[in-house]
Motif scaffolding. Structure first.
Motif, PDB file in Angstrom:
ATOM      1  N   ARG A 120       2.928   1.756  -3.328  1.00  0.00           N
ATOM      2  CA  ARG A 120       2.030   2.252  -4.378  1.00  0.00           C
ATOM      3  C   ARG A 120       1.676   3.714  -4.146  1.00  0.00           C
ATOM      4  NH1 ARG A 120       0.008  -3.027  -4.545  1.00  0.00           N
ATOM      5  NH2 ARG A 120      -1.207  -2.699  -2.648  1.00  0.00           N
ATOM      6  N   PRO A 137      -2.500   5.327   3.856  1.00  0.00           N
ATOM      7  CA  PRO A 137      -1.225   5.108   3.153  1.00  0.00           C
ATOM      8  C   PRO A 137      -0.933   6.152   2.082  1.00  0.00           C
ATOM      9  CG  PRO A 137      -2.828   3.377   2.614  1.00  0.00           C
ATOM     10  CD  PRO A 137      -3.395   4.160   3.755  1.00  0.00           C
ATOM     11  N   GLU A 138      -1.965   6.661   1.409  1.00  0.00           N
ATOM     12  CA  GLU A 138      -1.704   7.677   0.378  1.00  0.00           C
ATOM     13  C   GLU A 138      -1.227   8.990   1.007  1.00  0.00           C
ATOM     14  OE1 GLU A 138      -4.966   8.094  -2.378  1.00  0.00           O
ATOM     15  OE2 GLU A 138      -4.873   5.992  -2.963  1.00  0.00           O
ATOM     16  N   SER A 187      -7.330   8.387   2.762  1.00  0.00           N
ATOM     17  CA  SER A 187      -6.480   7.200   2.689  1.00  0.00           C
ATOM     18  C   SER A 187      -5.226   7.425   3.516  1.00  0.00           C
ATOM     19  CB  SER A 187      -6.089   6.906   1.242  1.00  0.00           C
ATOM     20  OG  SER A 187      -4.979   6.006   1.212  1.00  0.00           O
ATOM     21  N   ASN A 233       0.821  -1.218   0.000  1.00  0.00           N
ATOM     22  CA  ASN A 233       0.000   0.000   0.000  1.00  0.00           C
ATOM     23  C   ASN A 233       0.853   1.266   0.000  1.00  0.00           C
ATOM     24  OD1 ASN A 233      -2.579  -1.038  -0.062  1.00  0.00           O
ATOM     25  ND2 ASN A 233      -2.704  -1.277   2.169  1.00  0.00           N
TER      26      ASN A 233
END
Lengths: 325, 325
Positions: free
Chosen positions: A14, A276-277, A274, A11
């Motif tokens: 990415r 992880p983003e 999000s 995650n």
């Protein structure tokens, strides 16, 4: 252009790949993986996926290697190892072990003449910054950190390990009454139970005993026993439809008084679609700072506390003064 | 001990004197005034009040001179002048003139081999930091700054200059609906009127025409004409009893999206019982940073963007990592 390598493609890896696209002065040079590189399909055309072993000679054309591994076992090994060879950034988040991790990474980075930044992200990271600034400005006061509403992956995993559970998602939720008491400057002493509640969405395996699963969740030591926990049983379809994301966020507050006793409140909060983003976006901004510090001849391990804010920006100091000061 | 001199003894000078008491590693060395020093009674026993002329030889035993003057006429002259002679900190807050002020102070500080920090406080200052960090982390998004609820001294002064007004206090108030729309990630385009309202508490002179005063306030260009303004007439006793303080605060928000379009919100807010006392606390924390940078051999003009957060703290880096990261 700042050339970024990503080590690890889950995650977080990415997310880093995507965050680089929002920064015109940065480019993804390569993704490194412990898996078979041919099995890893990334989102960016023309960028190679390479085996981790390719990093070992220290000759990859990277300005910064962002290490997107886990804090439990990956980072304590990888970050010191690669800090000898490259400028690195990690998101090590086991608060109690930060001093040890710092010492290991610092020695390696100094030996290699590189800059390493550890424990970057939002907590540790942006929340830490806000604790520090607020403590320096209000020396007499009290600190509070609340997390959520958001998905705790550790707690979700803990539920999924219970017999009879097919899938699960756990939300950590700050207690509004506690937040309100803090905001009112009351400096309350809050127990674990008074600060957060835990909300669980659980898919049972066929024939599982719902009452037994619920009891096992709410009584689980460390994870749930100290909290007011609610357990909701739903279908896999409902879980997939309504609980697919990894939102998170939280609040850092410091309330205090001036020398005359006048009350002051500093509050910082994040609401993240999000986790992880967003963490990735923080890592990429700090990778820019690491590259610059290295160009200036710095070496050793840093944290967000050691980096002047202007280093994070693609804009020059005069532009920042004119537009953001 | 970091030895602080204060130049100017108004609300801000008094606040700095008090803030120093909350920092065990700092001491007030002297207060400098353009008034007759014997007419200035300060709150700290045994600390001299001296004429500003005593600073001119550059021989006062100070680590940092905090310049507590106004941005309109005092600071553009005083900060470059004294940056040649001492390390200095000011709270210059005329955003449009910051680049010119920076250039003048930078030249003087480099010539004198001193460190100068300008535009310190909460806006510019802490709000600027939050705009910068948020912009670096969310490159695709929109910025919003709201002020209040708090007393605008400039607007209060403007009302007091109206014929028939004996005294007045003006509060700037953010519009909740606008804040909510921003927090919801809608990235609204907001007019001046949509962001803030202005609330005025006015004491009339005997025989004054209330309707005429009210009309003159609400139609005043730049100050009130672009806002929804309410005017309340009260007695001097009511004003003194209910509107004596100088509270302020505000909100800095950035809402944006990751490369996948996932929404993110970063919010910072201050709720300050006293604007000058809080500003003073920020100035004192940054005075510590300036003293350290000077000890390290730095010279020239800095802003909050250029100073690593750890420099603000009396604690060593290992303590900060262990307790605040």
């Amino acid at each position: 252009m700042t050339r970024i390598g990503i080590l690890g493609y889950g995650n977080l890896g990415r997310g880093i790949e995507l965050a680089i696209r929002q920064n015109a002065d940065m480019e993804l040079a390569a993704v490194y993986t412990r898996r078979d590189p041919s099995s890893v399909k990334i989102a960016t055309d023309g960028v190679p996926v390479k085996p981790t072993a390719d990093l070992e000679a220290g000759t990859e054309a990277l300005d910064v290697l962002v290490i997107a591994g886990g804090s439990a076992t990956d980072l304590p090994e990888q970050t010191p190892h690669f800090a000898r060879l490259y400028n690195v950034v990690d998101s090590f988040d086991t608060h109690a072990h930060i001093p040890d991790h710092f010492a290991a990474v610092d020695a390696a980075a100094i030996e290699g003449g590189h800059v390493a930044l550890i424990s970057c992200g939002w907590d540790p990271g942006l929340f830490s910054l806000n604790r520090l600034y607020a403590n320096c400005i209000l020396p007499e006061g009290a600190d509070y950190t609340f997390w959520g509403k958001g998905v705790s992956q550790g707690h979700s995993d803990a539920i999924r390990r219970i017999e009879g559970v097919a899938d699960a998602k756990q939300y950590t939720i700050p207690v509004e009454a506690a937040l309100d008491a803090v905001r009112a400057g009351k400096q309350p002493q809050l127990t674990t139970r008074e600060k957060h509640t835990r909300e669980c969405w659980v898919v049972l395996e066929e024939g599982a005993d719902a009452a037994a699963v619920e009891r096992e969740i709410v009584e689980m030591p460390n994870y749930f026993a100290d909290y007011d926990t609610t357990v909701n049983f739903i279908t896999q379809e409902e879980l997939d439809a309504n609980h697919a994301g990894l939102p998170h966020g939280g609040f850092v507050l410091r309330t205090g008084t001036s020398a005359t006793g006048t009350p002051m409140t500093i509050e910082y909060s994040l609401k993240l679609g999000s986790n992880p983003e967003f963490t990735s976006s923080v890592l990429v901004a700090y990778a820019r700072a690491v590259a610059r510090l290295s160009q200036e001849g710095a070496a050793g391990c840093k944290t967000v506390f050691d980096i002047a804010p202007a280093y994070l920006s693609p804009n020059d100091p005069a532009t920042l003064r004119a537009h953001l000061l």
